[in-house]
Design a protein around this motif. Structure first.
Motif, mmCIF file in Angstrom:
data_model
loop_
_atom_site.group_PDB
_atom_site.id
_atom_site.type_symbol
_atom_site.label_atom_id
_atom_site.label_comp_id
_atom_site.label_asym_id
_atom_site.label_seq_id
_atom_site.Cartn_x
_atom_site.Cartn_y
_atom_site.Cartn_z
ATOM 1 N N ASN A 126 -21.066 3.172 -10.034
ATOM 2 C CA ASN A 126 -20.275 4.405 -9.882
ATOM 3 C C ASN A 126 -20.164 5.124 -11.231
ATOM 4 O O ASN A 126 -19.391 4.716 -12.104
ATOM 5 C CB ASN A 126 -18.877 4.059 -9.342
ATOM 6 N N ARG B 93 0.823 -1.219 0.000
ATOM 7 C CA ARG B 93 0.000 0.000 0.000
ATOM 8 C C ARG B 93 0.861 1.276 0.000
ATOM 9 O O ARG B 93 0.435 2.322 -0.478
ATOM 10 C CB ARG B 93 -0.949 0.038 1.224
ATOM 11 N N GLU C 58 -11.232 7.285 -5.153
ATOM 12 C CA GLU C 58 -11.574 8.036 -3.930
ATOM 13 C C GLU C 58 -11.451 9.553 -4.145
ATOM 14 O O GLU C 58 -12.100 10.326 -3.475
ATOM 15 C CB GLU C 58 -10.639 7.623 -2.783
ATOM 16 N N GLY D 126 -7.406 -3.844 -9.364
ATOM 17 C CA GLY D 126 -7.874 -2.575 -8.796
ATOM 18 C C GLY D 126 -7.071 -2.022 -7.633
ATOM 19 O O GLY D 126 -7.551 -1.149 -6.908
ATOM 20 N N ARG E 248 -17.773 -4.420 -10.614
ATOM 21 C CA ARG E 248 -17.451 -3.731 -9.352
ATOM 22 C C ARG E 248 -17.859 -2.259 -9.367
ATOM 23 O O ARG E 248 -18.317 -1.720 -8.374
ATOM 24 C CB ARG E 248 -15.944 -3.839 -9.078
ATOM 25 N N TYR E 249 -17.687 -1.607 -10.551
ATOM 26 C CA TYR E 249 -17.961 -0.166 -10.604
ATOM 27 C C TYR E 249 -19.294 0.171 -11.302
ATOM 28 O O TYR E 249 -19.515 1.319 -11.688
ATOM 29 C CB TYR E 249 -16.784 0.557 -11.273
ATOM 30 N N THR F 296 -6.670 1.518 -8.502
ATOM 31 C CA THR F 296 -7.964 2.103 -8.872
ATOM 32 C C THR F 296 -8.718 2.617 -7.648
ATOM 33 O O THR F 296 -9.286 3.716 -7.671
ATOM 34 C CB THR F 296 -8.829 1.033 -9.587
ATOM 35 N N LYS F 297 -8.696 1.809 -6.589
ATOM 36 C CA LYS F 297 -9.455 2.153 -5.385
ATOM 37 C C LYS F 297 -9.056 3.551 -4.892
ATOM 38 O O LYS F 297 -9.905 4.392 -4.633
ATOM 39 C CB LYS F 297 -9.141 1.099 -4.315
ATOM 40 N N SER F 298 -7.722 3.797 -4.811
ATOM 41 C CA SER F 298 -7.251 5.086 -4.302
ATOM 42 C C SER F 298 -7.517 6.214 -5.300
ATOM 43 O O SER F 298 -7.747 7.355 -4.898
ATOM 44 C CB SER F 298 -5.746 5.028 -4.023
#
Ligand code: SAM
Length: 271
Positions: free
Chosen positions: A78, A19, A53, A45, A74-75, A48-50
């Motif tokens: 969104n 991370r 955000e 991802g 998943r998205y 992608t997650k960060s």
């Protein structure tokens, strides 16, 4: 998200698990809420997650159809994220309607096998990104970021369009599965115009490729090999460009390449 599939080695699938490195990449891109972010090779991802955000417009370019299906699911809820199934080596960002003529940034932990062609394709877009933050094999990153004294053809091709710098290193244990090589994150700030004024990029690379045809020889010797001529055929032209025919091709700065190109092109035009 469906059950995890085996990573595809042929697609360079080494997923980031550290991370801290994810944060280094995202921080280097200095993402603002209204930025358009194109992520190359989102995979499972990790980055992608960060990105999602912070940014309100994210386009994910993935080549593996199964991962495209997973990410789309998943998205699905969104509206800020769109997943596109495409090969980043040949992608044209003018085909991405979200971008139009607006600025955009590129982020990616790139597959080793295609990292250099992907960077080249992005830098050669008619509407270029404003910056790229990409992870690639350490040796490739070293050549892209090299300074005069250590430059090769890939360094010249990179510096032509961008000012590169190293962000951080990533050892094999930062990924799963572990790759055999080390990786480096680099940031490329794209120049407003290329570092060399040329008539066409192909003509410039005709000269640059010849300049590195025999990189251990002198500049005159290398150009002679590249153009199947004699070193003495190039000595005058190199001196007129303010350079030394005996210097090595690796020592030329981008300004030197610009001066050499200008002399070479005007000599060819008056021949
Ligand atoms: N971003 C993820 C991470 O950091 O964990 C995955 C990185 S993995 C090194 C490279 C990703 O690029 C994989 O998801 C792979 O399927 C994808 N990929 C491979 N070749 C590609 C290509 N030509 N165009 C776009 N994506 C590609």
């Amino acid at each position: 998200m469906p059950a995890t599939r085996r990573p595809r080695k042929s697609l360079g699938q080494h997923f980031l698990r550290d991370r801290r490195i994810v944060h280094r990449i995202v921080d280097a891109a200095d993402i603002q809420a209204d930025d358009i972010i194109v992520e190359i090779g989102p995979g499972r991802g990790a980055l992608t997650k960060s990105i999602v955000e912070v940014a309100n417009s994210v386009i994910l370019i993935e080549f593996d159809e199964d991962l495209v299906a997973d990410l789309t699911e998943r998205y699905a809820d969104n509206p800020s994220v769109r997943v596109a199934h495409a090969d980043a080596r040949t992608l044209s960002t003018s085909d991405l309607p979200e971008i139009g003529d607006r600025p955009y940034k590129v982020i990616g932990n790139l597959p080793y096998y295609a990292a250099a062609p992907i960077v080249r394709n992005l830098l050669e877009q008619t509407h270029q990104p404003e910056l790229l933050v990409v992870m690639l094999q350490r040796e490739v990153a070293r050549e892209m970021t090299a300074q005069p004294g250590k430059m090769g053809l890939l360094s010249v091709a990179t510096h032509l369009y961008a000012e590169p710098r190293t962000v951080c290193q990533a050892p094999p244990r930062a990924f799963t599965p572990r790759p055999k090589v080390h990786s480096t994150v680099i940031k490329l700030n794209v120049r407003e115009r290329p570092a060399v004024e040329f008539e066409s990029v192909d003509l410039f690379f005709t000269l640059a490729r010849a300049g590195f045809a025999a990189p251990r020889k002198t500049l005159a010797g290398s150009l002679a090999v590249g153009f199947s001529k004699k070193p003495t055929d190039f000595a005058g032209l190199i001196e007129e460009a303010g350079l030394d025919p005996r210097q090595r091709p690796a020592t030329l700065s981008m300004d030197d390449w610009g001066a050499l190109y200008a002399r070479w092109h005007s000599a060819a035009a008056s021949a």
